[in-house]
Design an enzyme around this catalytic site. Structure first.
Site, PDB file in Angstrom:
ATOM      1  N   ASP A  12       0.950  -1.076   0.209  1.00 51.54           N
ATOM      2  CA  ASP A  12       0.060   0.159  -0.110  1.00 51.54           C
ATOM      3  C   ASP A  12       0.683   1.385  -0.024  1.00 51.54           C
ATOM      4  O   ASP A  12       1.500   1.414   1.180  1.00 51.54           O
ATOM      5  CB  ASP A  12      -0.744  -0.013   1.214  1.00 51.54           C
ATOM      6  CG  ASP A  12      -1.887   1.114   1.306  1.00 51.54           C
ATOM      7  OD1 ASP A  12      -1.780   2.269   0.577  1.00 51.54           O
ATOM      8  OD2 ASP A  12      -2.591   1.369   2.381  1.00 51.54           O
ATOM      9  N   TYR A 227       0.832   1.588  14.669  1.00 52.50           N
ATOM     10  CA  TYR A 227      -0.065   1.090  13.730  1.00 52.50           C
ATOM     11  C   TYR A 227       0.313   1.849  12.357  1.00 52.50           C
ATOM     12  O   TYR A 227      -0.004   2.968  12.308  1.00 52.50           O
ATOM     13  CB  TYR A 227      -1.561   1.543  14.069  1.00 52.50           C
ATOM     14  CG  TYR A 227      -2.672   1.231  13.134  1.00 52.50           C
ATOM     15  CD1 TYR A 227      -2.977  -0.151  12.643  1.00 52.50           C
ATOM     16  CD2 TYR A 227      -3.339   2.373  12.706  1.00 52.50           C
ATOM     17  CE1 TYR A 227      -3.813  -0.387  11.972  1.00 52.50           C
ATOM     18  CE2 TYR A 227      -4.384   1.937  11.589  1.00 52.50           C
ATOM     19  CZ  TYR A 227      -4.616   0.573  11.314  1.00 52.50           C
ATOM     20  OH  TYR A 227      -5.544   0.607  10.403  1.00 52.50           O
ATOM     21  N   LYS A 230      -3.442  -2.221   8.116  1.00 55.41           N
ATOM     22  CA  LYS A 230      -3.521  -3.844   7.930  1.00 55.41           C
ATOM     23  C   LYS A 230      -2.502  -4.307   7.040  1.00 55.41           C
ATOM     24  O   LYS A 230      -2.042  -3.730   6.088  1.00 55.41           O
ATOM     25  CB  LYS A 230      -4.920  -4.416   8.086  1.00 55.41           C
ATOM     26  CG  LYS A 230      -5.702  -4.317   9.452  1.00 55.41           C
ATOM     27  CD  LYS A 230      -4.981  -5.337  10.238  1.00 55.41           C
ATOM     28  CE  LYS A 230      -5.573  -5.447  11.746  1.00 55.41           C
ATOM     29  NZ  LYS A 230      -5.096  -6.414  12.620  1.00 55.41           N
TER      30      LYS A 230
END
Length: 361
Positions: A12, A227, A230
């Site tokens: 990503d 974080y 995902k």
């Protein structure tokens, strides 16, 4: 005959708009870069995407963990990142955890699934690509494909499959590998596969040691210590002639099972099988999506893809997924829609807890 290496590497590097998709110009950059820089290295390649992830599907003869191939993928993502930053796309370059390549792309952010094998007279391969979830999302489908005769009748009636398969399971926290033989050790195997937030199937082999499936098991939060989204895993599955038939490999996704991820990587939701055209999660940044692209290999050339989940046979699975999504969303910030607190360690929640620590929580 020399072996073929099948590599799928994803990252990503910028969402359009938000986390929903990849800008078409980034896909063009990736295709041009791979075509020019990989012409003497790759046999063939395809560039695809699911949600906000770019997926590089490549064949070559360099073996798994090849530094040249991994660097080519890394440089391709860097080239795309430059345009993503120019367009101010969301999370530009988020899966690239370093400024420089260090010899192997594993541990640097992008997800990697690879296998090396001798190409059969007919070599059907499915590439599964998921968005808004993590590597453990493949545990249940892989179990059903390679160990459940209620899903895969070939385990009973095909003499080439009757001996069963070997599952290689990764402890993604301790970074340790375990192997289980099915059907003999199914109960032991299920102890770990059911804990999909920690344990993930890395590979499946037949009893002769031939690769049947491979998946990406990299966890972004553990690599970055914070974080960063995902993991959006990828998976390769070989089909037919001693392996699950194409229909047997697709069948587990007819029942959209619950996976972790979805909005802010912090919720459980159904994994919905969709066509490439519909791989643009927008509702609460979801629900989580999975795409299945089928290829016939011909001397390493990728003949395809066939967009399997475009089949109307999966319409009821999509409808069921939407009904499950309605039910889970009705819980709002309450578990079991939101992940348990111990699974929220690498989300943005710890910052909130730190802020509230003055209240003696």
């Amino acid at each position: 005959m020399s072996k073929i290496t099948f590599s799928v590497i994803k990252a990503d590097i910028g969402g359009f708009v938000g986390h929903s998709s990849v800008h078409p110009d980034l896909l063009k950059v990736a295709e041009k870069y791979l075509g020019e820089k990989g012409k003497d290295l790759l046999i063939d390649f395809k560039v695809s995407h699911v949600g906000d992830d770019i997926n590089l599907i490549m064949t070559h003869k360099k073996g798994v963990d090849c530094e040249e191939v991994h660097k080519l993928a890394w440089d391709t993502f860097l080239e795309c990142t430059r345009l993503a930053r120019e367009y101010k796309l969301y999370g530009a370059g988020q899966d690239l955890l370093s400024d420089s390549f260090s010899g192997n792309i594993k541990g640097m952010g992008p997800g990697v699934a690879e296998m090396e094998f001798e190409e059969r007279p007919s070599e059907p391969v499915i590439v599964f690509m998921a968005d808004k979830t993590e590597p453990g999302a493949w545990n249940l489908p892989l179990y059903k494909m390679f160990a459940d005769p209620f899903n895969t009748i070939g385990l009973i009636i095909d003499p080439k499959m009757h001996d069963g398969f070997i599952f290689e399971v990764m402890d993604t926290v301790e970074n340790k590998l375990m192997k289980f033989s099915s059907p003999e050790e199914i109960y032991d195997l299920l102890v770990f596969l059911g804990a999909f937030n920690r344990y993930a199937v890395k590979a499946v082999y037949n009893k002769k040691g031939e690769p049947a499936a491979a998946s990406s098991t990299q966890r972004m939060n553990l690599m970055a210590g914070r974080y960063v989204g995902k993991d959006d895993p990828v998976m390769i599955v070989r089909c037919q002639n001693g392996f699950p038939a194409v229909g047997e490999a697709l069948e587990p996704f007819a029942n959209p099972h619950l996976v972790s991820g979805w909005m802010r990587g912090s919720h459980f939701g159904p994994l919905m099988p969709v066509s490439l055209q519909d791989a643009t999660p927008t509702r609460f940044d979801g629900p989580p999506r999975v795409v299945a692209l089928g290829f016939q290999l011909s001397n390493g050339k990728l003949i395809g893809p066939q967009d399997f989940f475009a089949d109307k046979g999966f319409d009821r699975a999509r409808q069921k997924a939407l009904e499950i999504a309605d039910y889970m969303r009705s819980h709002g910030p309450f578990e079991p829609h939101r992940l348990p607190l111990d699974e929220m360690e690498y989300t943005t929640l710890p910052r909130v807890m730190e802020k509230l620590s003055q209240k003696n929580l």
